[in-house]
Design a protein around this motif. Structure first.
Motif, PDB file in Angstrom:
ATOM      1  N   LEU A   1       0.843  -1.186   0.000  1.00 14.03           N
ATOM      2  CA  LEU A   1       0.000   0.000   0.000  1.00 14.03           C
ATOM      3  C   LEU A   1       0.885   1.246   0.000  1.00 14.03           C
ATOM      4  CD1 LEU A   1      -2.625  -1.084   2.701  1.00 14.03           C
ATOM      5  CD2 LEU A   1      -2.985  -0.982   0.224  1.00 14.03           C
ATOM      6  N   PRO A   2       0.375   2.381  -0.453  1.00 13.53           N
ATOM      7  CA  PRO A   2       1.181   3.608  -0.428  1.00 13.53           C
ATOM      8  C   PRO A   2       1.680   3.916   0.979  1.00 13.53           C
ATOM      9  CG  PRO A   2      -0.802   3.918  -1.730  1.00 13.53           C
ATOM     10  CD  PRO A   2      -0.956   2.591  -1.061  1.00 13.53           C
ATOM     11  N   ALA A   3       2.979   4.076   1.123  1.00 14.07           N
ATOM     12  CA  ALA A   3       3.589   4.306   2.438  1.00 14.07           C
ATOM     13  C   ALA A   3       3.444   5.769   2.846  1.00 14.07           C
ATOM     14  CB  ALA A   3       5.052   3.887   2.414  1.00 14.07           C
ATOM     15  N   VAL A   4       2.204   6.144   3.124  1.00 14.51           N
ATOM     16  CA  VAL A   4       1.890   7.509   3.542  1.00 14.51           C
ATOM     17  C   VAL A   4       1.240   7.452   4.917  1.00 14.51           C
ATOM     18  CG1 VAL A   4       0.598   9.612   3.031  1.00 14.51           C
ATOM     19  CG2 VAL A   4       1.558   8.246   1.159  1.00 14.51           C
ATOM     20  N   MET A   5       1.817   8.170   5.870  1.00 16.25           N
ATOM     21  CA  MET A   5       1.284   8.162   7.230  1.00 16.25           C
ATOM     22  C   MET A   5      -0.103   8.795   7.261  1.00 16.25           C
ATOM     23  SD  MET A   5       2.128   7.474  10.479  1.00 16.25           S
ATOM     24  CE  MET A   5       3.905   7.676  10.669  1.00 16.25           C
ATOM     25  N   PRO A   6      -1.123   8.073   7.770  1.00 15.59           N
ATOM     26  CA  PRO A   6      -2.447   8.685   7.909  1.00 15.59           C
ATOM     27  C   PRO A   6      -2.380   9.915   8.811  1.00 15.59           C
ATOM     28  CG  PRO A   6      -2.572   6.303   8.157  1.00 15.59           C
ATOM     29  CD  PRO A   6      -1.118   6.658   8.145  1.00 15.59           C
ATOM     30  N   LYS A   7      -3.142  10.927   8.467  1.00 12.18           N
ATOM     31  CA  LYS A   7      -3.067  12.206   9.177  1.00 12.18           C
ATOM     32  C   LYS A   7      -3.300  12.059  10.675  1.00 12.18           C
ATOM     33  CE  LYS A   7      -4.928  16.909   9.123  1.00 12.18           C
ATOM     34  NZ  LYS A   7      -5.905  17.831   8.497  1.00 12.18           N
ATOM     35  N   ALA A   8      -4.194  11.145  11.070  1.00  7.21           N
ATOM     36  CA  ALA A   8      -4.524  10.987  12.492  1.00  7.21           C
ATOM     37  C   ALA A   8      -3.305  10.609  13.326  1.00  7.21           C
ATOM     38  CB  ALA A   8      -5.616   9.927  12.654  1.00  7.21           C
ATOM     39  N   PHE A   9      -2.309   9.951  12.701  1.00  2.00           N
ATOM     40  CA  PHE A   9      -1.146   9.470  13.442  1.00  2.00           C
ATOM     41  C   PHE A   9       0.004  10.480  13.456  1.00  2.00           C
ATOM     42  CE2 PHE A   9      -3.500   5.721  12.266  1.00  2.00           C
ATOM     43  CZ  PHE A   9      -3.409   4.908  13.384  1.00  2.00           C
ATOM     44  N   THR A  10      -0.131  11.569  12.739  1.00  4.67           N
ATOM     45  CA  THR A  10       0.966  12.534  12.659  1.00  4.67           C
ATOM     46  C   THR A  10       1.010  13.492  13.841  1.00  4.67           C
ATOM     47  OG1 THR A  10      -0.394  14.072  11.362  1.00  4.67           O
ATOM     48  CG2 THR A  10       0.931  12.465  10.144  1.00  4.67           C
ATOM     49  N   HIS A  11      -0.106  13.585  14.589  1.00  8.09           N
ATOM     50  CA  HIS A  11      -0.165  14.546  15.694  1.00  8.09           C
ATOM     51  C   HIS A  11       0.313  13.956  17.020  1.00  8.09           C
ATOM     52  CE1 HIS A  11      -2.230  17.217  13.003  1.00  8.09           C
ATOM     53  NE2 HIS A  11      -3.201  16.335  12.795  1.00  8.09           N
ATOM     54  N   ASN A  12       0.169  12.642  17.157  1.00  7.45           N
ATOM     55  CA  ASN A  12       0.583  11.962  18.396  1.00  7.45           C
ATOM     56  C   ASN A  12      -0.072  12.581  19.630  1.00  7.45           C
ATOM     57  OD1 ASN A  12       1.951   9.978  19.869  1.00  7.45           O
ATOM     58  ND2 ASN A  12       3.747  11.296  20.207  1.00  7.45           N
ATOM     59  N   ASN A  13      -1.377  12.827  19.504  1.00  7.67           N
ATOM     60  CA  ASN A  13      -2.116  13.449  20.616  1.00  7.67           C
ATOM     61  C   ASN A  13      -2.918  12.443  21.435  1.00  7.67           C
ATOM     62  OD1 ASN A  13      -1.252  16.041  19.996  1.00  7.67           O
ATOM     63  ND2 ASN A  13      -2.881  16.328  18.481  1.00  7.67           N
ATOM     64  N   GLY A  14      -2.591  11.174  21.285  1.00  5.44           N
ATOM     65  CA  GLY A  14      -3.356  10.149  21.964  1.00  5.44           C
ATOM     66  C   GLY A  14      -3.237  10.225  23.487  1.00  5.44           C
ATOM     67  N   TYR A  15      -4.201   9.644  24.173  1.00  6.49           N
ATOM     68  CA  TYR A  15      -4.209   9.608  25.632  1.00  6.49           C
ATOM     69  C   TYR A  15      -3.084   8.694  26.131  1.00  6.49           C
ATOM     70  CZ  TYR A  15      -5.799   8.136  30.285  1.00  6.49           C
ATOM     71  OH  TYR A  15      -5.887   7.838  31.620  1.00  6.49           O
ATOM     72  N   HIS A  16      -2.351   9.144  27.126  1.00  8.58           N
ATOM     73  CA  HIS A  16      -1.262   8.357  27.697  1.00  8.58           C
ATOM     74  C   HIS A  16      -1.668   7.889  29.096  1.00  8.58           C
ATOM     75  CE1 HIS A  16       1.478   9.332  24.422  1.00  8.58           C
ATOM     76  NE2 HIS A  16       1.063  10.588  24.515  1.00  8.58           N
ATOM     77  N   ALA A  17      -1.880   6.594  29.234  1.00  7.58           N
ATOM     78  CA  ALA A  17      -2.335   6.031  30.500  1.00  7.58           C
ATOM     79  C   ALA A  17      -1.216   6.049  31.537  1.00  7.58           C
ATOM     80  CB  ALA A  17      -2.817   4.604  30.284  1.00  7.58           C
ATOM     81  N   ILE A  18      -1.621   6.011  32.800  1.00  7.67           N
ATOM     82  CA  ILE A  18      -0.646   6.027  33.899  1.00  7.67           C
ATOM     83  C   ILE A  18       0.259   4.806  33.831  1.00  7.67           C
ATOM     84  CG2 ILE A  18      -0.381   6.021  36.407  1.00  7.67           C
ATOM     85  CD1 ILE A  18      -3.101   7.355  36.615  1.00  7.67           C
ATOM     86  N   PHE A  19      -0.350   3.651  33.625  1.00  7.38           N
ATOM     87  CA  PHE A  19       0.414   2.401  33.559  1.00  7.38           C
ATOM     88  C   PHE A  19       0.335   1.842  32.138  1.00  7.38           C
ATOM     89  CE2 PHE A  19      -1.455   2.674  37.906  1.00  7.38           C
ATOM     90  CZ  PHE A  19      -0.273   2.977  38.581  1.00  7.38           C
TER      91      PHE A  19
END
Length: 345
Positions: free
Chosen positions: A281-299
C-alpha cells in the motif's frame, strides 16, 4: 482486538457509542432485576470482570509475527447471563483503556460493541442452540462452539469497522485519514488470526464451564437449580470455585509478556509504515497518526514506572492485574452497599 486511538474517525467512534447506549441501558435494567432476585450476582459481576481482564492479559503469538488474546465474554454469558457479561466486559475495557492504555478512550464504544455485545450474545445464542440440538453433551459442545464462533464474530465486526475507514474517510487526494487498511486486508487478517485464537477461547470456555458445572452448578445462569439456590451459599460457592482460577491466572499472567509483538491493527505510527509496505500500500502516514495526541495512561502497556526490565517487569504486570481486580471488586461492593441502603430505606 482492542482498537487503539486514531484508527477510527470521531464520527465512527460516536456512532459506536450511540449503538452501544441502548445495549448498556437494557443490560443495566436486566441485571438490576437479576440483582434484586439474587443479590450475590453483583459480586459475581466483579469477579467476572476480573476473570475477563486476566484472560485478556495472556497474549499469544500467531502466524504473521503478531499476537492475539482470548476474551472470556462467552464464558461469562454462560455463567452469569449475556446482559451481565456485557456490563462486566465493558467495565474491564474501560479500566484497560483509562489505566493501562489498552484500547483507545474514544474507541470504547467500538471495542464494547465487538467484545461486550457481539461476542457474548452471539456465543450465548450458539450455546443455547447446541443445547437443544445435541441431547448428550449439548451444553459442553455449545460452550466450546459458542466461545469459538463468538470471538470470530467479534473479530469480523472489528475488521469491518477498521476496513471501512479508508473508504469513508480520506483526504482530497484519496489518502486514508485513519486506519489505512481496506476490507480486503482487515477481514482476512483479523478473522484468520481468530480462527486460531478461537480454539483457545473455546477451550477456556469449555474447561471453566465444565468445572463450575461440577462444583457449583446452581450458580450457572438459568440452570435447573439457579432459582432455587440460596443467596449466601451461591455467593460462597461461586467465589470458592473461581478463586483458585483467579489466583493461578494472576500469578501466570506474566507469560503474556513473552509474546511482545503488538496485535494486528494495534501498531503505532512507525510500525504502520512498515505494515503498509508489507501489504504493498502507499507508504503515507495517515493524518490521524501525525499529531501523536493520543491519551497516555498512567500504567501504559501494563507497566509500572521504574519496573520495566526482567523480573521487575513481570512483577509490575502482576501488580497491574491485582490492582484491576481490586478496582472491580470495590466497584461491585460499593454498588451493592448503595442498593442495600436503598432497599432498607
Amino acid at each position: 482486538m482492542h482498537i487503539p486511538e486514531n484508527y477510527l474517525s470521531p464520527a465512527t467512534c460516536a456512532t459506536m457509542i450511540a449503538a452501544m447506549a441502548p445495549v448498556w441501558y437494557v443490560s443495566a435494567k436486566k441485571v438490576k432485576v437479576q440483582i434484586e432476585e439474587k443479590k450475590e450476582n453483583l459480586v459475581q459481576l466483579g469477579i467476572g470482570a476480573s476473570l475477563v481482564f486476566l484472560i485478556m492479559m495472556f497474549n499469544i503469538p500467531v502466524p504473521g509475527g503478531t499476537t492475539a488474546h482470548g476474551v472470556g465474554a462467552v464464558l461469562l454469558a454462560i455463567l452469569l447471563g449475556p446482559y451481565s457479561a456485557c456490563l462486566a466486559v465493558t467495565l474491564a475495557l474501560v479500566v484497560q483503556a483509562f489505566l493501562f492504555g489498552d484500547g483507545g478512550i474514544l474507541c470504547i464504544g467500538a471495542n464494547a460493541f465487538n467484545m461486550a455485545f457481539i461476542m457474548p450474545f452471539v456465543g450465548y445464542g450458539i450455546f443455547l442452540i447446541c443445547k437443544k440440538i445435541f441431547r448428550k453433551f449439548g451444553d459442553k459442545i455449545g460452550a466450546f462452539a459458542g466461545g469459538y464462533l463468538g470471538i470470530i464474530a467479534a473479530s469480523l465486526t472489528c475488521a469491518i469497522e477498521l476496513g471501512i475507514q479508508p473508504i469513508l474517510f480520506k483526504n482530497s487526494v484519496g489518502q486514508p485519514l485513519y486506519c489505512p487498511y481496506p476490507l480486503k486486508i482487515t477481514i482476512p487478517a483479523m478473522v484468520g488470526v481468530h480462527l486460531i485464537i478461537g480454539l483457545v477461547e473455546g477451550g477456556i470456555t469449555l474447561a471453566v464451564y465444565a468445572y463450575i458445572k461440577k462444583v457449583a452448578p446452581q450458580t450457572i445462569y438459568h440452570s435447573e437449580d439457579y432459582v432455587k439456590a440460596s443467596n449466601v451459599k451461591s455467593e460462597r460457592k461461586w467465589s470458592k470455585a473461581l478463586l483458585p482460577i483467579i489466583i493461578v491466572a494472576l500469578l501466570l499472567c506474566p507469560l503474556g509478556l513473552i509474546a511482545s509483538e503488538p496485535a494486528w491493527g494495534e501498531w503505532d505510527g512507525t510500525d504502520i509504515m512498515t505494515q503498509l509496505r508489507k501489504y504493498n500500500l502507499p507508504a503515507v502516514m495517515p493524518k490521524a497518526f501525525t499529531h501523536n495526541n493520543g491519551y497516555h495512561a498512567i500504567f501504559d502497556g501494563y507497566a509500572i514506572p521504574g519496573m520495566s526490565h526482567g523480573v521487575s517487569l513481570a512483577l509490575g504486570y502482576i501488580l497491574c492485574a491485582a490492582s484491576a481486580i481490586i478496582i472491580f471488586l470495590l466497584i461491585a461492593k460499593i454498588i451493592q452497599a448503595i442498593i442495600h441502603k436503598d432497599i432498607r430505606e
